[in-house]
Write an enzyme that holds these catalytic residues in place. Structure first.
Site, PDB file in Angstrom:
ATOM      1  N   LYS A 127      43.428  28.765  10.341  1.00  0.00           N
ATOM      2  CA  LYS A 127      42.018  28.891   9.978  1.00  0.00           C
ATOM      3  C   LYS A 127      41.489  27.505   9.641  1.00  0.00           C
ATOM      4  O   LYS A 127      41.812  26.934   8.607  1.00  0.00           O
ATOM      5  CB  LYS A 127      41.817  29.808   8.777  1.00  0.00           C
ATOM      6  CG  LYS A 127      40.345  30.216   8.596  1.00  0.00           C
ATOM      7  CD  LYS A 127      39.974  30.538   7.175  1.00  0.00           C
ATOM      8  CE  LYS A 127      39.512  29.342   6.382  1.00  0.00           C
ATOM      9  NZ  LYS A 127      38.254  28.708   6.894  1.00  0.00           N
ATOM     10  N   GLU A 155      48.814  20.339   0.164  1.00  0.00           N
ATOM     11  CA  GLU A 155      48.458  18.940  -0.044  1.00  0.00           C
ATOM     12  C   GLU A 155      46.983  18.896  -0.401  1.00  0.00           C
ATOM     13  O   GLU A 155      46.150  19.462   0.318  1.00  0.00           O
ATOM     14  CB  GLU A 155      48.767  18.105   1.201  1.00  0.00           C
ATOM     15  CG  GLU A 155      50.251  17.996   1.503  1.00  0.00           C
ATOM     16  CD  GLU A 155      51.075  17.426   0.362  1.00  0.00           C
ATOM     17  OE1 GLU A 155      50.526  16.638  -0.443  1.00  0.00           O
ATOM     18  OE2 GLU A 155      52.272  17.775   0.254  1.00  0.00           O
ATOM     19  N   CYS A 181      41.585  12.068   1.896  1.00  0.00           N
ATOM     20  CA  CYS A 181      42.296  12.318   0.639  1.00  0.00           C
ATOM     21  C   CYS A 181      43.086  11.088   0.203  1.00  0.00           C
ATOM     22  O   CYS A 181      43.429  10.950  -0.972  1.00  0.00           O
ATOM     23  CB  CYS A 181      43.218  13.524   0.778  1.00  0.00           C
ATOM     24  SG  CYS A 181      44.387  13.418   2.150  1.00  0.00           S
ATOM     25  N   GLU A 239      37.977  12.881  -8.277  1.00  0.00           N
ATOM     26  CA  GLU A 239      37.865  12.603  -6.842  1.00  0.00           C
ATOM     27  C   GLU A 239      36.410  12.702  -6.394  1.00  0.00           C
ATOM     28  O   GLU A 239      35.736  13.694  -6.672  1.00  0.00           O
ATOM     29  CB  GLU A 239      38.721  13.578  -6.048  1.00  0.00           C
ATOM     30  CG  GLU A 239      38.747  13.270  -4.560  1.00  0.00           C
ATOM     31  CD  GLU A 239      39.666  14.184  -3.780  1.00  0.00           C
ATOM     32  OE1 GLU A 239      40.331  13.707  -2.857  1.00  0.00           O
ATOM     33  OE2 GLU A 239      39.715  15.394  -4.102  1.00  0.00           O
TER      34      GLU A 239
END
Length: 484
Positions: A175, A250, A284, A385
């Site tokens: 997905k 992750e 990331c 982040e």
């Protein structure tokens, strides 16, 4: 009319049972619809899982070299389509053509790599403590795996999950993120053309809230591999763990580059600038914090500010230095973080942070790269982040302080140091709390044949991805005692 894309289930391209679709827009020109996709339901996801479960025994019994042949043919098909895939990725996600081309090539290389690895899967032979006994291990596929992938590397990450899963003999349901699902569908088209048996790989699009729980909870799913935010990844890991599925997540990062006095400052600026502002900071592993020794701090701030101001920003198809954010919400998230230091004492906006308007910018999600100086480790902009082209520069007085600040976050994905001191380089590699440690290199950029993963809130830290580690996640080991 935009291209209408369907789900791929049991070897067929099918519409969702909902009858509903959603549009994906070009982030550089939101008047352009890149494609139309299925708003899938739980029923659609269940059909995909059931197709994968039905096909798992046949695929698991297919010899590794035969599986590898299909993966190799897939790589060749993708290679033939590289220019088309590159342009599609750029129009869908916003990367520049050079950035998109590099990502497409990585996907191609990954399929070639695991095509070869499929022939190497086997086990090991050990000496038994008994006579007339053979003692050996076998590596076997897990069964059916669910792969949930993000929008920021929309072909590379699906490739580095799907290729090892298939090479190891698993069937899969993938997905992709709704912001950029087109190029993942192209992987399935290539696999289909290469002769992958029906049901071995399946593809469904739509909201994670609609189909995600099926992929994590369905009793037919044996493992879940996820890449995305820490918040969602934590939920995925908890849901999958309820019935002891193997899980790998992750997630986010707040990646530092430490700059020491022995560094060439111009080189350090290039390393940090490319790591922070490449792919619009939407990685990331992007450098979010520059931790700079006081002896070179002022020179570095001046240099990285000039670097940011020199970046040419334009639609990705023009192949400038930086393209747009992928969606309005991602752009707004970056703009909100630019405003945060105004509420905190001390941080200085050296440059950037404004949404670009006028001419070619009005219909896209463009923002100036931002540099903040005088940032301290307790500020939100140094801890959270951002996922955009925003760099926080922090001053430290020693290597030890720099290492302490580098580790002073909840994340631990990628970290680097710029130094000519061998002791500092080795101590950094030993002591930094990060799954990837680099010396004199940007935090972004990964080799495909070595493990990748993070520490702390960047990862479940269960299994690594890529290289042999990618196969470790998708296989289980059986030990055989053969007496005669």
């Amino acid at each position: 009319m935009p291209t209408a894309h369907r789900n791929y289930v049991d070897g067929e391209w099918v519409e969702s049972s909902s009858g509903d679709t959603f549009e994906v827009l070009n982030p550089a020109n939101t008047n352009e619809v890149v494609g139309e996709f299925q708003s899938s339901t739980a029923e659609d996801a269940e059909a995909a899982v059931e197709a994968a479960v039905a096909g798992k025994d046949e695929w698991a019994s297919t010899p590794g070299p035969e599986r590898g042949t299909i993966l190799k043919e897939t790589a060749q098909i993708l290679e033939d389509q590289k220019d088309e895939l590159t342009e599609t990725l750029t129009r869908e996600e916003g990367k520049t053509l050079d950035e998109a081309g590099g990502e497409v090539q990585r996907a191609i290389d990954i399929f070639y790599y695991y095509a070869q690895k499929a022939s190497d899967l086997g086990g090991t032979v050990k000496s038994s403590s008994s006579t007339d006994t053979e003692l050996y291990t076998k590596r076997e596929p897990l069964g059916t795996v669910a792969l949930i992938t993000p929008w920021n590397y929309p072909i590379a990450i699906p490739a580095w999950k799907l290729a090892p899963a298939l090479a190891a003999g698993n069937t899969a349901v993938i997905k992709p993120a709704s912001a950029a699902p087109t190029v993942a569908s192209k992987l399935l088209e290539a696999l289909d053309e290469a002769g992958l048996p029906d049901g071995v790989a399946n593809y469904v699009t739509g909201s994670g809230s609609e189909v995600g729980s099926v992929l994590t909870d369905h009793e037919g799913v044996d493992a879940v591999s996820f890449t995305g935010s820490t918040q969602v990844g934590t939920s995925v890991a908890q849901a999958a763990a309820d019935d002891l599925k193997r899980v790998q997540c992750e997630m986010g990062g707040k990646n530092p580059t430490v700059v020491m006095p022995s560094a060439n400052v111009d080189e350090a600026v290039d390393i940090v600038g490319s790591g922070a502002f490449g792919v619009t900071g939407q990685a990331c592993t992007a450098c979010s914090r520059a931790i700079v020794h006081e002896d070179v701090y002022d020179e570095f701030v001046e240099g990285v500010t000039e670097y940011a101001e020199s970046i040419e920003i334009a639609p990705g198809v023009e192949n400038a230095d930086m393209g747009p954010h992928v969606t309005r919400s991602e752009l707004e998230g970056t703009l909100e973080y630019v405003e945060i230091p105004d509420e905190e004492d001390g941080a200085t906006l050296e440059t950037g942070g404004e949404r670009l308007t006028g001419d070619e910018y009005d219909d896209g999600y463009f923002v100036e790269p931002a540099v903040f100086s005088d940032v301290t480790s307790d500020m939100r902009i140094a801890q959270e982040e951002v996922f955009g082209p925003v760099l926080a520069v922090l001053k430290v007085g020693s290597f030890e302080e720099g290492l302490e600040v580098a580790n002073d976050v909840d994340y631990g994905l990628s970290a680097s140091i710029v130094t000519q001191d061998l002791t500092e380089a080795n101590e950094f590699a030993e002591s930094v709390e990060s799954g990837v440690a680099k010396v004199n290199e940007k935090t972004t950029g990964l080799e495909l044949h070595v493990p990748f993963g993070g520490y702390k809130q960047s990862s479940t830290d269960t299994y690594r991805e890529q290289g042999d580690a990618g196969l470790d996640f998708f296989t289980s080991t059986k030990t055989v005692y053969l007496n005669y």
